[in-house]
Design a protein around this motif. Structure first.
Motif, PDB file in Angstrom:
ATOM      1  N   LEU A 209       0.833  -1.215   0.000  1.00 62.62           N
ATOM      2  CA  LEU A 209       0.000   0.000   0.000  1.00 62.62           C
ATOM      3  C   LEU A 209       0.861   1.256   0.000  1.00 62.62           C
ATOM      4  CD1 LEU A 209      -2.812  -1.110   2.474  1.00 62.62           C
ATOM      5  CD2 LEU A 209      -3.025  -0.728   0.011  1.00 62.62           C
ATOM      6  N   LYS A 210       1.974   1.232   0.733  1.00 65.35           N
ATOM      7  CA  LYS A 210       2.875   2.393   0.730  1.00 65.35           C
ATOM      8  C   LYS A 210       3.454   2.626  -0.658  1.00 65.35           C
ATOM      9  CE  LYS A 210       4.232   2.172   5.586  1.00 65.35           C
ATOM     10  NZ  LYS A 210       5.310   1.871   6.546  1.00 65.35           N
ATOM     11  N   GLU A 211       3.766   1.541  -1.363  1.00 68.50           N
ATOM     12  CA  GLU A 211       4.278   1.679  -2.727  1.00 68.50           C
ATOM     13  C   GLU A 211       3.231   2.307  -3.644  1.00 68.50           C
ATOM     14  OE1 GLU A 211       5.686  -2.099  -4.146  1.00 68.50           O
ATOM     15  OE2 GLU A 211       7.282  -2.182  -2.644  1.00 68.50           O
ATOM     16  N   VAL A 212       1.981   1.885  -3.499  1.00 70.76           N
ATOM     17  CA  VAL A 212       0.896   2.443  -4.312  1.00 70.76           C
ATOM     18  C   VAL A 212       0.730   3.928  -4.013  1.00 70.76           C
ATOM     19  CG1 VAL A 212      -1.612   2.410  -4.680  1.00 70.76           C
ATOM     20  CG2 VAL A 212      -0.333   0.260  -4.604  1.00 70.76           C
ATOM     21  N   VAL A 213       0.748   4.292  -2.736  1.00 67.81           N
ATOM     22  CA  VAL A 213       0.609   5.703  -2.353  1.00 67.81           C
ATOM     23  C   VAL A 213       1.777   6.513  -2.921  1.00 67.81           C
ATOM     24  CG1 VAL A 213       0.671   7.297  -0.394  1.00 67.81           C
ATOM     25  CG2 VAL A 213      -0.786   5.273  -0.305  1.00 67.81           C
ATOM     26  N   ALA A 214       2.986   5.974  -2.834  1.00 68.60           N
ATOM     27  CA  ALA A 214       4.158   6.685  -3.366  1.00 68.60           C
ATOM     28  C   ALA A 214       4.040   6.877  -4.880  1.00 68.60           C
ATOM     29  CB  ALA A 214       5.433   5.930  -3.019  1.00 68.60           C
ATOM     30  N   GLU A 215       3.602   5.843  -5.584  1.00 65.97           N
ATOM     31  CA  GLU A 215       3.435   5.948  -7.029  1.00 65.97           C
ATOM     32  C   GLU A 215       2.376   6.991  -7.385  1.00 65.97           C
ATOM     33  OE1 GLU A 215       2.498   2.008  -8.335  1.00 65.97           O
ATOM     34  OE2 GLU A 215       4.529   1.269  -7.992  1.00 65.97           O
ATOM     35  N   GLN A 216       1.270   6.997  -6.671  1.00 68.56           N
ATOM     36  CA  GLN A 216       0.203   7.964  -6.958  1.00 68.56           C
ATOM     37  C   GLN A 216       0.645   9.383  -6.603  1.00 68.56           C
ATOM     38  OE1 GLN A 216      -3.468   6.581  -5.226  1.00 68.56           O
ATOM     39  NE2 GLN A 216      -3.798   5.156  -6.922  1.00 68.56           N
ATOM     40  N   ALA A 217       1.405   9.530  -5.535  1.00 66.02           N
ATOM     41  CA  ALA A 217       1.903  10.861  -5.176  1.00 66.02           C
ATOM     42  C   ALA A 217       2.848  11.377  -6.252  1.00 66.02           C
ATOM     43  CB  ALA A 217       2.607  10.819  -3.814  1.00 66.02           C
ATOM     44  N   LEU A 218       3.705  10.502  -6.766  1.00 71.32           N
ATOM     45  CA  LEU A 218       4.625  10.892  -7.837  1.00 71.32           C
ATOM     46  C   LEU A 218       3.852  11.249  -9.100  1.00 71.32           C
ATOM     47  CD1 LEU A 218       7.531  11.166  -8.830  1.00 71.32           C
ATOM     48  CD2 LEU A 218       7.474   8.731  -9.416  1.00 71.32           C
ATOM     49  N   GLU A 219       2.850  10.445  -9.435  1.00 67.73           N
ATOM     50  CA  GLU A 219       2.027  10.713 -10.615  1.00 67.73           C
ATOM     51  C   GLU A 219       1.294  12.046 -10.470  1.00 67.73           C
ATOM     52  OE1 GLU A 219      -1.758   8.652 -12.871  1.00 67.73           O
ATOM     53  OE2 GLU A 219      -0.325   7.351 -11.822  1.00 67.73           O
ATOM     54  N   LEU A 220       0.765  12.324  -9.291  1.00 69.22           N
ATOM     55  CA  LEU A 220       0.064  13.585  -9.030  1.00 69.22           C
ATOM     56  C   LEU A 220       1.020  14.767  -9.183  1.00 69.22           C
ATOM     57  CD1 LEU A 220      -2.549  14.969  -8.137  1.00 69.22           C
ATOM     58  CD2 LEU A 220      -1.831  14.619  -5.781  1.00 69.22           C
ATOM     59  N   ARG A 221       2.224  14.620  -8.660  1.00 67.40           N
ATOM     60  CA  ARG A 221       3.218  15.693  -8.766  1.00 67.40           C
ATOM     61  C   ARG A 221       3.564  15.958 -10.229  1.00 67.40           C
ATOM     62  NH1 ARG A 221       8.187  14.542  -5.325  1.00 67.40           N
ATOM     63  NH2 ARG A 221       6.669  14.949  -3.692  1.00 67.40           N
ATOM     64  N   LEU A 222       3.729  14.887 -11.000  1.00 72.00           N
ATOM     65  CA  LEU A 222       4.046  15.053 -12.425  1.00 72.00           C
ATOM     66  C   LEU A 222       2.890  15.726 -13.165  1.00 72.00           C
ATOM     67  CD1 LEU A 222       5.806  11.639 -13.175  1.00 72.00           C
ATOM     68  CD2 LEU A 222       6.873  13.901 -12.997  1.00 72.00           C
ATOM     69  N   LEU A 223       1.655  15.333 -12.828  1.00 75.25           N
ATOM     70  CA  LEU A 223       0.492  15.962 -13.463  1.00 75.25           C
ATOM     71  C   LEU A 223       0.414  17.445 -13.125  1.00 75.25           C
ATOM     72  CD1 LEU A 223      -2.241  13.211 -13.035  1.00 75.25           C
ATOM     73  CD2 LEU A 223      -1.294  14.064 -15.183  1.00 75.25           C
ATOM     74  N   LYS A 224       0.680  17.801 -11.874  1.00 74.52           N
ATOM     75  CA  LYS A 224       0.657  19.211 -11.467  1.00 74.52           C
ATOM     76  C   LYS A 224       1.719  20.001 -12.211  1.00 74.52           C
ATOM     77  CE  LYS A 224      -1.265  18.858  -6.794  1.00 74.52           C
ATOM     78  NZ  LYS A 224      -0.993  19.052  -5.357  1.00 74.52           N
ATOM     79  N   LYS A 225       2.902  19.437 -12.339  1.00 72.06           N
ATOM     80  CA  LYS A 225       3.979  20.125 -13.047  1.00 72.06           C
ATOM     81  C   LYS A 225       3.624  20.319 -14.515  1.00 72.06           C
ATOM     82  CE  LYS A 225       8.011  19.004 -10.279  1.00 72.06           C
ATOM     83  NZ  LYS A 225       9.322  18.361 -10.257  1.00 72.06           N
ATOM     84  N   SER A 226       3.010  19.302 -15.114  1.00 68.54           N
ATOM     85  CA  SER A 226       2.657  19.419 -16.530  1.00 68.54           C
ATOM     86  C   SER A 226       1.549  20.453 -16.717  1.00 68.54           C
ATOM     87  CB  SER A 226       2.250  18.063 -17.111  1.00 68.54           C
ATOM     88  OG  SER A 226       1.023  17.637 -16.579  1.00 68.54           O
ATOM     89  N   MET A 227       0.617  20.542 -15.760  1.00 70.25           N
ATOM     90  CA  MET A 227      -0.453  21.532 -15.864  1.00 70.25           C
ATOM     91  C   MET A 227       0.108  22.946 -15.691  1.00 70.25           C
ATOM     92  SD  MET A 227      -3.933  19.796 -14.593  1.00 70.25           S
ATOM     93  CE  MET A 227      -4.705  21.309 -14.813  1.00 70.25           C
ATOM     94  N   ILE A 228       1.044  23.091 -14.771  1.00 69.66           N
ATOM     95  CA  ILE A 228       1.660  24.415 -14.558  1.00 69.66           C
ATOM     96  C   ILE A 228       2.429  24.802 -15.829  1.00 69.66           C
ATOM     97  CG2 ILE A 228       3.456  25.643 -13.272  1.00 69.66           C
ATOM     98  CD1 ILE A 228       2.547  24.074 -10.793  1.00 69.66           C
ATOM     99  N   ALA A 229       3.162  23.851 -16.391  1.00 65.85           N
ATOM    100  CA  ALA A 229       3.925  24.142 -17.596  1.00 65.85           C
ATOM    101  C   ALA A 229       2.988  24.471 -18.755  1.00 65.85           C
ATOM    102  CB  ALA A 229       4.806  22.941 -17.966  1.00 65.85           C
ATOM    103  N   ASP A 230       1.864  23.791 -18.872  1.00 66.63           N
ATOM    104  CA  ASP A 230       0.911  24.083 -19.942  1.00 66.63           C
ATOM    105  C   ASP A 230       0.275  25.462 -19.742  1.00 66.63           C
ATOM    106  OD1 ASP A 230       1.354  21.660 -21.140  1.00 66.63           O
ATOM    107  OD2 ASP A 230      -0.422  20.658 -20.286  1.00 66.63           O
TER     108      ASP A 230
END
Length: 124
Positions: free
Chosen positions: A98-119
């Protein structure tokens, strides 16, 4: 440091003590319950019961106290119990997964936020 006279044990006494410890009877849970219930029935005195079962009276009273305390907790609704080692191992594995899943989703969320800011910066 000096020892008191008479407290030093000979090698033979130590060997005998180790043999007694190694050959001491181990009572199963069922045997302990049977002995405690026999004592609670009151058909024989505790002294007679302990003599028959080859246990010390203090051991009987200790088992009896544990037995009655466990019953009291159970009747009060305390159903907690000690987890087995396999349950602990399974829970640790599940927690790690479960910690691995949370870490993966947190990383994915961070990448999505960065891509939205860049867009958003490109549009302005």
């Amino acid at each position: 440091m000096r020892q008191k006279p008479g407290t030093r044990k000979s090698h033979g006494e130590k060997v005998v003590k180790d043999i007694r410890r190694a050959t001491r009877k181990q009572y199963s849970t069922e045997e302990k319950i049977r002995i405690v219930l026999d004592g609670l029935k009151g058909e024989d005195s505790i002294a007679e019961l302990c003599l028959r079962e080859s246990i010390a009276q203090s051991l009987y009273y200790s088992w009896s106290k544990e037995f009655l305390e466990a019953g009291k907790k159970r009747l009060a609704g305390d159903t907690a119990r000690a987890a087995t080692s396999t349950e602990v191992r399974d829970l640790r594995r599940e927690s790690r997964d479960l910690k691995e899943v949370v870490a993966e989703q947190a990383l994915e969320l961070r990448l999505l936020k960065k891509s939205m800011i860049a867009d958003g910066e490109d549009d302005e």
